[in-house]
Design a protein around this motif. Structure first.
Motif, PDB file in Angstrom:
ATOM      1  N   ILE A 227      13.169   4.986   3.094  1.00 20.16           N
ATOM      2  CA  ILE A 227      12.563   4.750   1.780  1.00 20.16           C
ATOM      3  C   ILE A 227      12.446   3.251   1.529  1.00 20.16           C
ATOM      4  O   ILE A 227      11.407   2.752   1.095  1.00 20.16           O
ATOM      5  CB  ILE A 227      13.401   5.416   0.667  1.00 20.16           C
ATOM      6  N   LEU A 228      13.537   2.516   1.829  1.00 20.98           N
ATOM      7  CA  LEU A 228      13.533   1.066   1.630  1.00 20.98           C
ATOM      8  C   LEU A 228      12.491   0.373   2.497  1.00 20.98           C
ATOM      9  O   LEU A 228      11.977  -0.690   2.135  1.00 20.98           O
ATOM     10  CB  LEU A 228      14.919   0.492   1.924  1.00 20.98           C
ATOM     11  N   ASP A 229      12.167   0.975   3.625  1.00 20.20           N
ATOM     12  CA  ASP A 229      11.134   0.392   4.483  1.00 20.20           C
ATOM     13  C   ASP A 229       9.808   0.264   3.730  1.00 20.20           C
ATOM     14  O   ASP A 229       9.044  -0.675   3.963  1.00 20.20           O
ATOM     15  CB  ASP A 229      10.938   1.259   5.727  1.00 20.20           C
ATOM     16  N   TYR A 230       9.563   1.191   2.812  1.00 13.11           N
ATOM     17  CA  TYR A 230       8.318   1.169   2.042  1.00 13.11           C
ATOM     18  C   TYR A 230       8.433   0.414   0.724  1.00 13.11           C
ATOM     19  O   TYR A 230       7.494  -0.249   0.303  1.00 13.11           O
ATOM     20  CB  TYR A 230       7.846   2.602   1.762  1.00 13.11           C
ATOM     21  N   ARG A 231       9.562   0.544   0.061  1.00 13.57           N
ATOM     22  CA  ARG A 231       9.612  -0.045  -1.279  1.00 13.57           C
ATOM     23  C   ARG A 231      10.794  -0.981  -1.513  1.00 13.57           C
ATOM     24  O   ARG A 231      11.096  -1.359  -2.638  1.00 13.57           O
ATOM     25  CB  ARG A 231       9.598   1.048  -2.345  1.00 13.57           C
ATOM     26  N   THR A 237      16.101  -6.885   1.826  1.00 10.04           N
ATOM     27  CA  THR A 237      16.156  -6.177   3.109  1.00 10.04           C
ATOM     28  C   THR A 237      15.975  -7.113   4.289  1.00 10.04           C
ATOM     29  O   THR A 237      16.422  -6.815   5.403  1.00 10.04           O
ATOM     30  CB  THR A 237      15.059  -5.096   3.185  1.00 10.04           C
ATOM     31  N   GLY A 238      15.290  -8.248   4.043  1.00  8.32           N
ATOM     32  CA  GLY A 238      15.032  -9.190   5.119  1.00  8.32           C
ATOM     33  C   GLY A 238      13.971  -8.702   6.093  1.00  8.32           C
ATOM     34  O   GLY A 238      13.821  -9.248   7.191  1.00  8.32           O
ATOM     35  N   LYS A 239      13.195  -7.670   5.704  1.00  6.54           N
ATOM     36  CA  LYS A 239      12.183  -7.101   6.592  1.00  6.54           C
ATOM     37  C   LYS A 239      10.874  -6.915   5.832  1.00  6.54           C
ATOM     38  O   LYS A 239      10.889  -6.625   4.632  1.00  6.54           O
ATOM     39  CB  LYS A 239      12.649  -5.750   7.135  1.00  6.54           C
ATOM     40  N   PRO A 240       9.736  -7.042   6.508  1.00  6.04           N
ATOM     41  CA  PRO A 240       8.455  -6.749   5.861  1.00  6.04           C
ATOM     42  C   PRO A 240       8.364  -5.263   5.525  1.00  6.04           C
ATOM     43  O   PRO A 240       9.025  -4.438   6.169  1.00  6.04           O
ATOM     44  CB  PRO A 240       7.417  -7.144   6.920  1.00  6.04           C
ATOM     45  N   ILE A 241       7.544  -4.925   4.510  1.00  2.00           N
ATOM     46  CA  ILE A 241       7.486  -3.521   4.098  1.00  2.00           C
ATOM     47  C   ILE A 241       6.549  -2.719   4.994  1.00  2.00           C
ATOM     48  O   ILE A 241       5.665  -3.263   5.645  1.00  2.00           O
ATOM     49  CB  ILE A 241       7.076  -3.368   2.612  1.00  2.00           C
ATOM     50  N   ALA A 242       6.782  -1.400   4.989  1.00  5.91           N
ATOM     51  CA  ALA A 242       5.935  -0.425   5.696  1.00  5.91           C
ATOM     52  C   ALA A 242       5.876  -0.665   7.201  1.00  5.91           C
ATOM     53  O   ALA A 242       4.864  -0.375   7.848  1.00  5.91           O
ATOM     54  CB  ALA A 242       4.530  -0.401   5.097  1.00  5.91           C
ATOM     55  N   THR A 243       6.959  -1.167   7.767  1.00  7.25           N
ATOM     56  CA  THR A 243       7.006  -1.369   9.217  1.00  7.25           C
ATOM     57  C   THR A 243       6.793  -0.053   9.956  1.00  7.25           C
ATOM     58  O   THR A 243       6.086  -0.007  10.971  1.00  7.25           O
ATOM     59  CB  THR A 243       8.354  -1.991   9.626  1.00  7.25           C
ATOM     60  N   GLY A 276      -3.448  -1.196  12.441  1.00  5.51           N
ATOM     61  CA  GLY A 276      -3.953  -2.359  11.717  1.00  5.51           C
ATOM     62  C   GLY A 276      -4.176  -2.160  10.235  1.00  5.51           C
ATOM     63  O   GLY A 276      -5.196  -2.579   9.690  1.00  5.51           O
ATOM     64  N   VAL A 277      -3.227  -1.527   9.559  1.00  7.72           N
ATOM     65  CA  VAL A 277      -3.339  -1.337   8.102  1.00  7.72           C
ATOM     66  C   VAL A 277      -3.254  -2.689   7.397  1.00  7.72           C
ATOM     67  O   VAL A 277      -2.460  -3.559   7.773  1.00  7.72           O
ATOM     68  CB  VAL A 277      -2.241  -0.375   7.600  1.00  7.72           C
ATOM     69  N   SER A 278      -4.085  -2.898   6.374  1.00  3.87           N
ATOM     70  CA  SER A 278      -4.077  -4.159   5.628  1.00  3.87           C
ATOM     71  C   SER A 278      -2.990  -4.136   4.560  1.00  3.87           C
ATOM     72  O   SER A 278      -2.468  -3.075   4.206  1.00  3.87           O
ATOM     73  CB  SER A 278      -5.437  -4.392   4.963  1.00  3.87           C
ATOM     74  N   ASP A 279      -2.677  -5.309   4.024  1.00  2.00           N
ATOM     75  CA  ASP A 279      -1.673  -5.399   2.960  1.00  2.00           C
ATOM     76  C   ASP A 279      -2.108  -4.603   1.733  1.00  2.00           C
ATOM     77  O   ASP A 279      -1.277  -3.942   1.081  1.00  2.00           O
ATOM     78  CB  ASP A 279      -1.432  -6.860   2.572  1.00  2.00           C
ATOM     79  N   ASP A 280      -3.388  -4.666   1.388  1.00  2.00           N
ATOM     80  CA  ASP A 280      -3.897  -3.908   0.237  1.00  2.00           C
ATOM     81  C   ASP A 280      -3.758  -2.409   0.469  1.00  2.00           C
ATOM     82  O   ASP A 280      -3.402  -1.655  -0.448  1.00  2.00           O
ATOM     83  CB  ASP A 280      -5.364  -4.256  -0.032  1.00  2.00           C
ATOM     84  N   GLU A 281      -4.027  -1.979   1.675  1.00  2.00           N
ATOM     85  CA  GLU A 281      -3.899  -0.550   1.995  1.00  2.00           C
ATOM     86  C   GLU A 281      -2.436  -0.114   1.961  1.00  2.00           C
ATOM     87  O   GLU A 281      -2.119   0.995   1.520  1.00  2.00           O
ATOM     88  CB  GLU A 281      -4.523  -0.268   3.359  1.00  2.00           C
ATOM     89  N   VAL A 282      -1.541  -0.996   2.409  1.00  2.00           N
ATOM     90  CA  VAL A 282      -0.107  -0.692   2.333  1.00  2.00           C
ATOM     91  C   VAL A 282       0.300  -0.491   0.884  1.00  2.00           C
ATOM     92  O   VAL A 282       0.991   0.483   0.539  1.00  2.00           O
ATOM     93  CB  VAL A 282       0.734  -1.818   2.978  1.00  2.00           C
ATOM     94  N   ARG A 283      -0.121  -1.406   0.023  1.00  2.00           N
ATOM     95  CA  ARG A 283       0.225  -1.289  -1.402  1.00  2.00           C
ATOM     96  C   ARG A 283      -0.326   0.012  -1.990  1.00  2.00           C
ATOM     97  O   ARG A 283       0.336   0.658  -2.794  1.00  2.00           O
ATOM     98  CB  ARG A 283      -0.300  -2.501  -2.171  1.00  2.00           C
ATOM     99  N   MET A 284      -1.522   0.401  -1.578  1.00  2.00           N
ATOM    100  CA  MET A 284      -2.123   1.640  -2.064  1.00  2.00           C
ATOM    101  C   MET A 284      -1.313   2.854  -1.616  1.00  2.00           C
ATOM    102  O   MET A 284      -1.018   3.754  -2.418  1.00  2.00           O
ATOM    103  CB  MET A 284      -3.557   1.751  -1.541  1.00  2.00           C
ATOM    104  N   ILE A 285      -0.928   2.873  -0.354  1.00  2.00           N
ATOM    105  CA  ILE A 285      -0.161   4.008   0.176  1.00  2.00           C
ATOM    106  C   ILE A 285       1.216   4.084  -0.470  1.00  2.00           C
ATOM    107  O   ILE A 285       1.700   5.169  -0.818  1.00  2.00           O
ATOM    108  CB  ILE A 285      -0.066   3.894   1.713  1.00  2.00           C
ATOM    109  N   VAL A 286       1.856   2.929  -0.666  1.00  2.00           N
ATOM    110  CA  VAL A 286       3.162   2.902  -1.333  1.00  2.00           C
ATOM    111  C   VAL A 286       3.033   3.403  -2.769  1.00  2.00           C
ATOM    112  O   VAL A 286       3.895   4.144  -3.261  1.00  2.00           O
ATOM    113  CB  VAL A 286       3.762   1.477  -1.300  1.00  2.00           C
ATOM    114  N   ASP A 287       1.949   3.028  -3.435  1.00  2.00           N
ATOM    115  CA  ASP A 287       1.702   3.507  -4.801  1.00  2.00           C
ATOM    116  C   ASP A 287       1.535   5.022  -4.821  1.00  2.00           C
ATOM    117  O   ASP A 287       2.055   5.705  -5.711  1.00  2.00           O
ATOM    118  CB  ASP A 287       0.456   2.832  -5.378  1.00  2.00           C
ATOM    119  N   TRP A 288       0.823   5.572  -3.848  1.00  2.00           N
ATOM    120  CA  TRP A 288       0.689   7.033  -3.752  1.00  2.00           C
ATOM    121  C   TRP A 288       2.063   7.683  -3.598  1.00  2.00           C
ATOM    122  O   TRP A 288       2.369   8.683  -4.247  1.00  2.00           O
ATOM    123  CB  TRP A 288      -0.174   7.415  -2.543  1.00  2.00           C
TER     124      TRP A 288
END
Length: 337
Positions: A227-231, A237-243, A276-288
Motif C-alpha cells: 500500500i505504501l508503495d502507492y501512497r 519511505t525513501g522510495k519513489p511511488i508506484a514502483t 513506461g507509465v507517466s507521473d500523471d498517469e501514476v497519480r490518476m491510478i493512485v487516485d482511483w
C-alpha cells in the motif's frame, strides 16, 4: 522502532522499564551487527557498513528477543542477540540483492549499495553476509533451529523467484499473489518468532502460537508495504511511488482496483502496466485506488491478519512481554515507512 513509539501505541499499558529494554536491546543488536559485518576485505566492510548505516526497523532481531521474552521462560539474551543478528544479516543480504535485481537507485532515501559500489560488488558482498549468517547459525549448533531458519530462507528465495515469474501479469490472481507474500515475507518473520520460542525451550503449543503470530504479522507487514508503495510519503519511505506498477508487479491495491475500472480505464491501466507509465498517469491510478476503495480493502486485509496475530498470542500466558508482541502488531499497520 523505538520505546517512544511503543509507549504511544500501548497507551501506557506496558511498563516504561520494559519499553526501555527494547531500546537497549535494539542498540545492542545494532552493535553486534557492526561487529559481524566487519571484514579484512575492505569492499565487504564498505558495502556492509553502507547498508547498515542506511538504517532499518530491525524488526526481525526484535521478534527473536520479544518472542523469547514473551514465553516467560529463562533464556540466554546474548544468544538471542547473536541469532537475531544472523537473521537480520540474511535480510540485509536480500535487500542488497533486491536492489540489484530491481535496478533501484535509492533505499530509505540513500543511494543503494549497487548504485554506490556497482552490481557485481553488491551481489558478492551480499553473498558474504549470507555466508556469515550461516556461520553464526553453525556456531550456535542447534540443529532444530538451523533447520527452521534454513527452511524459511528457502521459502524466501523461492518467493522472490516466484514473484519474478509473475512479473508482467496484470490479471494476477489474488490467491496466487498471497501465496507469494507468504513465501517471500511471512515465512521469515514466522521463523524469527519461532526461533525466540526455540531458544527459550518453549512447549510446542507456545512455539506454534509464536509461528502463527509471526505468519500473520508478516502477511500484514507486506500488504502495508505494498500500500505504501502507492501512497507512501517519499520523504518517509525513501522510495519513489508506484514502483510495483512501473515494474509490472501486481499487488493487492491493483488486484482490488481491477474490478472497479471501466473498460476504457482498464485499457489504460493494462497498457501502462510495466510499460513506461507517466507521473500523471501514476497519480490518476493512485487516485482511483483511493477513491474507489482499493486501498481500504487492502488495509482491511492487513487488519484481518493483525486480528489473527493477536488471537494467536492469546495462547501464551499473559504478561507485559506478551503485550509488547501485540504492540508490534499494531505498529505494523500504523507505520508510514
Amino acid at each position: 522502532m523505538t520505546a517512544s513509539v511503543f509507549n504511544i501505541l500501548t497507551h501506557g499499558r506496558v511498563q516504561p522499564d520494559l519499553l526501555e529494554q527494547v531500546n537497549v536491546e535494539v542498540a545492542l543488536v545494532e552493535e553486534e551487527l557492526r561487529h559481524q559485518i566487519d571484514s579484512a576485505v575492505d569492499l565487504v566492510h564498505k558495502v556492509g557498513k553502507h547498508t547498515l548505516d542506511a538504517g532499518g526497523k530491525r524488526l526481525r532481531p526484535a521478534f527473536v528477543g520479544l518472542a523469547a521474552k514473551a514465553t516467560g521462560l529463562p533464556y540466554d539474551p546474548i544468544r538471542a542477540r547473536k541469532l537475531g543478528t544472523a537473521l537480520e544479516m540474511v535480510h540485509m543480504a536480500t535487500l542488497i540483492h533486491d536492489d540489484v535485481i530491481d535496478n533501484s537507485a535509492t533505499r530509505r532515501g540513500r543511494p543503494t549499495a549497487a548504485q554506490e559500489f556497482g552490481n557485481t560488488a553488491s551481489i558478492l558482498c551480499g553473498d558474504v553476509l549470507l555466508a556469515k549468517s550461516m556461520m553464526l547459525m553453525a556456531r550456535d549448533g542447534d540443529v532444530s533451529l538451523i533447520r527452521t531458519v534454513s527452511e524459511a530462507v528457502v521459502d524466501m528465495a523461492e518467493g522472490e523467484v516466484r514473484e519474478l515469474e509473475l512479473r508482467g501479469d496484470f490479471d494476477l490472481d489474488e490467491a496466487i499473489h498471497l501465496g507469494v507474500l507468504r513465501l517471500k515475507t511471512a515465512s521469515f518473520i514466522e521463523c524469527c518468532c519461532e526461533v525466540g520460542g526455540i531458544i527459550a525451550k518453549a512447549e510446542p503449543a507456545v512455539c506454534q502460537a509464536l509461528r502463527d503470530y509471526g505468519y500473520h504479522v508478516g502477511m500484514a507487514f507486506q500488504i502495508v508495504d505494498d500500500i505504501l508503495d502507492y501512497r507512501g510519503d517519499k520523504a518517509k519511505t525513501g522510495k519513489p511511488i508506484a514502483t510495483d506498477f512501473k515494474e509490472g508487479q501486481a499487488t493487492l491495491p491493483l488486484i482490488y482496483l481491477r474490478p472497479l475500472l471501466s473498460e476504457a480505464e482498464m485499457t489504460i491501466a493494462r497498457r501502462r502496466f510495466g510499460n513506461g507509465v507517466s507521473d500523471d498517469e501514476v497519480r490518476m491510478i493512485v487516485d482511483w485506488m483511493d477513491t474507489r476503495g482499493a486501498f481500504a480493502k487492502a488495509e482491511a486485509e492487513a487488519r484481518k491478519h493483525i486480528a489473527l496475530a493477536l488471537t494467536a498470542v492469546q495462547e501464551i500466558s499473559p504478561s507485559p512481554s506478551r503485550d509488547l508482541l501485540s504492540t508490534v502488531a499494531e505498529y505494523v499497520v500504523l507505520r508510514q515507512a
